[in-house]
Scaffold this active site. Structure first.
Site, PDB file in Angstrom:
ATOM      1  N   TYR A 142       0.820  -1.215   0.000  1.00 15.72           N
ATOM      2  CA  TYR A 142       0.000   0.000   0.000  1.00 15.72           C
ATOM      3  C   TYR A 142       0.852   1.263   0.000  1.00 15.72           C
ATOM      4  CZ  TYR A 142      -4.702  -1.882   0.806  1.00 15.72           C
ATOM      5  OH  TYR A 142      -5.925  -2.481   0.679  1.00 15.72           O
ATOM      6  N   LYS A 192       2.842 -15.466   2.927  1.00 13.90           N
ATOM      7  CA  LYS A 192       3.033 -16.235   1.694  1.00 13.90           C
ATOM      8  C   LYS A 192       4.527 -16.531   1.591  1.00 13.90           C
ATOM      9  CE  LYS A 192       1.486 -18.038  -2.166  1.00 13.90           C
ATOM     10  NZ  LYS A 192       0.586 -19.222  -2.188  1.00 13.90           N
ATOM     11  N   ASP A 224      -3.355 -18.313   1.158  1.00 13.56           N
ATOM     12  CA  ASP A 224      -4.386 -18.992   0.356  1.00 13.56           C
ATOM     13  C   ASP A 224      -5.117 -20.031   1.205  1.00 13.56           C
ATOM     14  OD1 ASP A 224      -1.929 -20.312   0.412  1.00 13.56           O
ATOM     15  OD2 ASP A 224      -2.030 -21.037  -1.650  1.00 13.56           O
ATOM     16  N   ASP A 248      -6.507  -6.745   4.233  1.00 10.49           N
ATOM     17  CA  ASP A 248      -7.627  -6.080   3.552  1.00 10.49           C
ATOM     18  C   ASP A 248      -8.558  -7.132   2.959  1.00 10.49           C
ATOM     19  OD1 ASP A 248      -9.125  -3.983   2.300  1.00 10.49           O
ATOM     20  OD2 ASP A 248      -8.126  -4.501   0.421  1.00 10.49           O
ATOM     21  N   ASP A 252     -12.513  -8.688   4.599  1.00  7.03           N
ATOM     22  CA  ASP A 252     -13.817  -8.695   3.912  1.00  7.03           C
ATOM     23  C   ASP A 252     -14.415 -10.103   3.939  1.00  7.03           C
ATOM     24  OD1 ASP A 252     -13.493  -6.001   3.201  1.00  7.03           O
ATOM     25  OD2 ASP A 252     -14.320  -6.312   1.196  1.00  7.03           O
TER      26      ASP A 252
HETATM   27  C1  IPM Z   1     -10.416  -0.903   3.929  1.00  8.46           C
HETATM   28  C2  IPM Z   1     -10.635  -0.316   2.555  1.00  8.46           C
HETATM   29  C3  IPM Z   1      -9.456   0.569   2.188  1.00  8.46           C
HETATM   30  C4  IPM Z   1      -8.200  -0.306   2.227  1.00  8.46           C
HETATM   31  C5  IPM Z   1      -9.583   1.275   0.830  1.00  8.46           C
HETATM   32  C6  IPM Z   1     -10.841   2.129   0.756  1.00  8.46           C
HETATM   33  C7  IPM Z   1      -8.376   2.094   0.485  1.00  8.46           C
HETATM   34  O1  IPM Z   1     -10.840  -1.333   1.625  1.00  8.46           O
HETATM   35  O2  IPM Z   1     -10.281  -0.129   4.889  1.00  8.46           O
HETATM   36  O3  IPM Z   1     -10.394  -2.130   4.048  1.00  8.46           O
HETATM   37  O4  IPM Z   1      -7.910  -1.002   1.248  1.00  8.46           O
HETATM   38  O5  IPM Z   1      -7.505  -0.275   3.241  1.00  8.46           O
HETATM   39 MG    MG Z   2     -10.973  -3.279   2.487  1.00  7.82          MG
END
Ligand code: IPM
Ligand code: MG
Length: 356
Positions: A142, A192, A224, A248, A252
């Site tokens: 990042y 990884k 993975d 990240d 999710d």
């Molecule tokens: C998160 C989001 C952010 C990230 C984006 C919006 C830059 O997806 O906080 O998980 O990737 O960190």
């Molecule tokens: Mg995110």
């Protein structure tokens, strides 16, 4: 006590969910005798619209003058394809870096009232899900050097550099082990290492820490395999520590197995105040301004603020219990199932505030 809180309402559904979280915070203030002073801070696409850049000068200073920061969400298609300084995501990464928020805590908990919302097999859901994703937030790909250049025979080429230092790995690792000591004393470190040099360094630093924290159970998991284990048997995880981009993606995934991404809060903390608290979901521009968004992730982020920034565990619990009580009655927004019709953002905020 009096606390100063910076509010970054942001874009899309951000302002709506922050309004509900403030409602709940004020209810907590009333019940426990605290006052909260709010300062609006401009950041994100809304800042681009107002002043031409997504991260206006003085933003970090305004946040640093507060005890904690609450953020709704930033981003949206309107600003996609803009130059970097106008993109909301650029501002989000900059504020994380400027406040030194290297540790991002993303708890994924299957709340008892929502067992049916879990998309996994019943036997799997019954075992429960209660994990803490600890994501490194200010390093890795990042923040590495990016480039785009012409080549003679392959057209344009682009690169993103992933770099990690021992210092960065060690400090996030320590956070993970310390948190595990307060939980079920188990750390899974995700990397990884079969391919990446950054992961091999990550692993060696984690192994050093694992010896030091010998009371905590430790294991390495390849990223993975972790993605697979999260849907196969998420109950096996307590603390999961990983680098920025893996975190990240996996967070999710972890959110979805708990029923809805609209339920999960996060805390971003460094070695000094203020911490930043935000839902893990995005700005959902498709439902913005329609009173449809789920405010629970932002409300639970306030509970994390009470716990991690203000050391107010009882206030944190009051918020979490209010959320659980409302969910137990079957109330739900459109993003997950419950009893009867879905309710709106405001009504959900009112119901939770009333339970405080
Ligand atoms: C998160 C989001 C952010 C990230 C984006 C919006 C830059 O997806 O906080 O998980 O990737 O960190
Ligand atoms: Mg995110």
């Amino acid at each position: 006590m009096n606390y100063k809180i910076a509010l970054i309402r942001g874009d899309g559904i951000g302002p709506e969910v922050v309004t509900e979280a403030v409602k709940v915070m004020d209810a907590v203030g009333q019940r426990f005798g605290h006052t909260f002073d709010y300062t609006d801070v401009l950041l994100g696409g809304c800042a681009t619209d107002a002043v031409g850049v997504s991260y206006p000068e003085g933003t970090a200073e305004a946040c640093k003058a507060c005890d904690a920061v609450l953020l709704g969400a930033v981003g949206g298609p309107k600003w996609d394809g803009r130059p970097a300084e106008q993109r909301p995501e650029t501002a989000l990464l900059a504020i994380r870096k400027d406040l030194g928020l290297y540790a991002n805590l993303r708890p994924a908990t299957l709340r008892p009232a929502l067992a049916d919302a879990c998309p996994l097999k019943k036997e799997t859901a019954e075992k429960g899900i209660d994990l803490m994703m600890v994501r490194e937030l200010t390093g890795g790909i990042y923040f590495g050097k990016r480039d785009r250049y012409d080549t003679e025979d392959r057209g344009v080429e682009a690169t993103d550099l992933m770099a990690y230092s021992e210092m960065e790995i060690e400090r996030i690792g320590r956070r993970a082990f310390e948190l595990a000591r307060l939980r079920r004393k188990s750390v899974a470190s995700v990397d990884k290492a079969n391919v990446l040099e950054t992961s091999r360094l990550w692993r060696s630093v984690m192994h050093r820490l694992a010896e030091e924290y010998s009371d905590v159970e430790y294991r390495d998991v390849l990223v993975d395999n972790c993605a697979m284990q999260l849907v196969k048997d998420p109950g096996q995880f307590d603390v999961v520590v990983t680098e920025n981009m893996f975190g990240d993606i996996l967070s999710d995934e972890a959110s979805m197995i708990t029923g809805s991404i609209g339920l999960l809060p996060s805390a971003s903390i460094g070695d000094t105040a203020p911490g930043l608290y935000e839902p893990i979901h995005g700005s959902a521009p498709d439902i913005a301004g329609q009173d449809k968004a789920n405010p629970i992730a932002t409300i639970l982020s306030v509970a994390m603020m009470f716990r991690y920034s203000f050391d107010l565990p009882n206030e944190a619990k009051a918020v979490e219990e209010a959320v659980d009580a409302v969910l137990a009655e079957g109330w739900h927004t459109a993003d997950f199932d419950g009893q009867g019709d879905a309710i709106g953002t405001k009504k959900m905020g009112d119901l939770i505030a009333a339970k405080i």
